[in-house]
Write a protein that holds these residues in place. Structure first.
Motif, short mmCIF file in Angstrom:
data_model
loop_
_atom_site.label_atom_id
_atom_site.label_comp_id
_atom_site.label_asym_id
_atom_site.label_seq_id
_atom_site.Cartn_x
_atom_site.Cartn_y
_atom_site.Cartn_z
N GLN A 58 -4.12 35.64 13.18
CA GLN A 58 -4.47 34.97 12.01
C GLN A 58 -5.42 35.32 11.20
O GLN A 58 -6.16 36.47 11.61
N THR A 59 -5.45 34.93 9.81
CA THR A 59 -6.30 35.58 9.02
C THR A 59 -6.98 34.35 8.32
O THR A 59 -6.32 33.38 7.93
N PHE A 60 -8.02 34.85 7.63
CA PHE A 60 -8.92 33.66 6.86
C PHE A 60 -9.42 34.57 5.67
O PHE A 60 -9.97 35.68 5.99
N ILE A 61 -9.41 34.03 4.42
CA ILE A 61 -9.96 34.85 3.46
C ILE A 61 -10.91 34.14 2.78
O ILE A 61 -10.72 32.97 2.33
N TYR A 62 -11.94 34.96 2.30
CA TYR A 62 -12.99 34.33 1.91
C TYR A 62 -13.30 35.08 0.37
O TYR A 62 -13.23 36.27 0.54
N ILE B 282 -5.58 38.76 17.64
CA ILE B 282 -6.36 39.11 16.59
C ILE B 282 -6.76 37.95 15.64
O ILE B 282 -5.89 37.44 15.03
N SER B 283 -8.13 37.84 15.21
CA SER B 283 -8.39 37.01 14.33
C SER B 283 -9.08 37.77 13.35
O SER B 283 -10.09 38.29 13.73
N LEU B 284 -8.51 37.81 12.02
CA LEU B 284 -9.25 38.59 11.15
C LEU B 284 -9.68 37.87 9.84
O LEU B 284 -8.94 37.14 9.24
N SER B 285 -10.99 37.84 9.69
CA SER B 285 -11.61 37.17 8.44
C SER B 285 -11.81 38.17 7.30
O SER B 285 -12.04 39.64 7.78
N PHE B 286 -11.28 38.01 6.22
CA PHE B 286 -11.42 38.83 5.10
C PHE B 286 -12.78 38.46 4.04
O PHE B 286 -12.51 37.12 3.72
N ASP B 287 -13.56 39.36 3.70
CA ASP B 287 -14.69 38.91 2.72
C ASP B 287 -14.17 39.80 1.64
O ASP B 287 -14.45 40.97 1.66
#
Length: 145
Positions: free
Chosen positions: A19-23, A52-57
């Protein structure tokens, strides 16, 4: 052909155990490219068992730190990837591919931390995890093209 369960919005993407989250400073199109490129890299670098949990800054990373991207392990399954939001789309994809290799290295315990200081860029580029990341970045990027 395998069928994957997938949920997608412009700032969140969930498929398999990924999963991804984009900020940050981004657009819908950039988010789409980031999510799909990250998922393609996930499918090439990991097994379905790897959660995998991937946060994008996304921001002005190069202006702040003179780098285009970085990946760090937050917890066992959670990773943070910072990307400069002012790169071309091709540079963004290449950088993301490179940093996804570092995430793989964290998962496989091939890399623990890059928070070291090196005397020269040449010394940095000769580190085994950087050599692998640059080699696989090219392979992953060429699959994207």
């Amino acid at each position: 052909m395998e069928i994957f369960s997938m949920t997608y919005s412009t700032d969140c993407f969930i498929a398999d155990n990924f999963q991804t989250f984009i900020y940050g400073r981004t657009t819908k199109e950039l988010n789409r490219v980031i999510n799909l490129t990250a998922y393609r890299c996930y499918r090439d670098l990991f097994t379905k068992k790897d959660k995998i949990s991937l946060s994008f800054d996304i921001g002005k990373l190069h202006e702040k730190e003179q780098i285009w991207g970085s990946a760090t392990m937050e917890t066992k399954n959670d990773y943070l990837m910072e990307l400069d939001g002012f790169m071309s789309i091709y540079s963004t994809i290449a950088t993301l591919c490179h940093e996804m290799v570092h995430v793989k290295q964290y998962v496989r315990k091939e890399l623990y931390s890059e928070a070291n200081f090196y005397k020269s860029r040449e010394e940095y580029l000769n580190l085994p995890w950087e050599k692998e990341a640059y080699e696989k970045q090219e392979v992953l990027f060429n699959k994207w093209k």
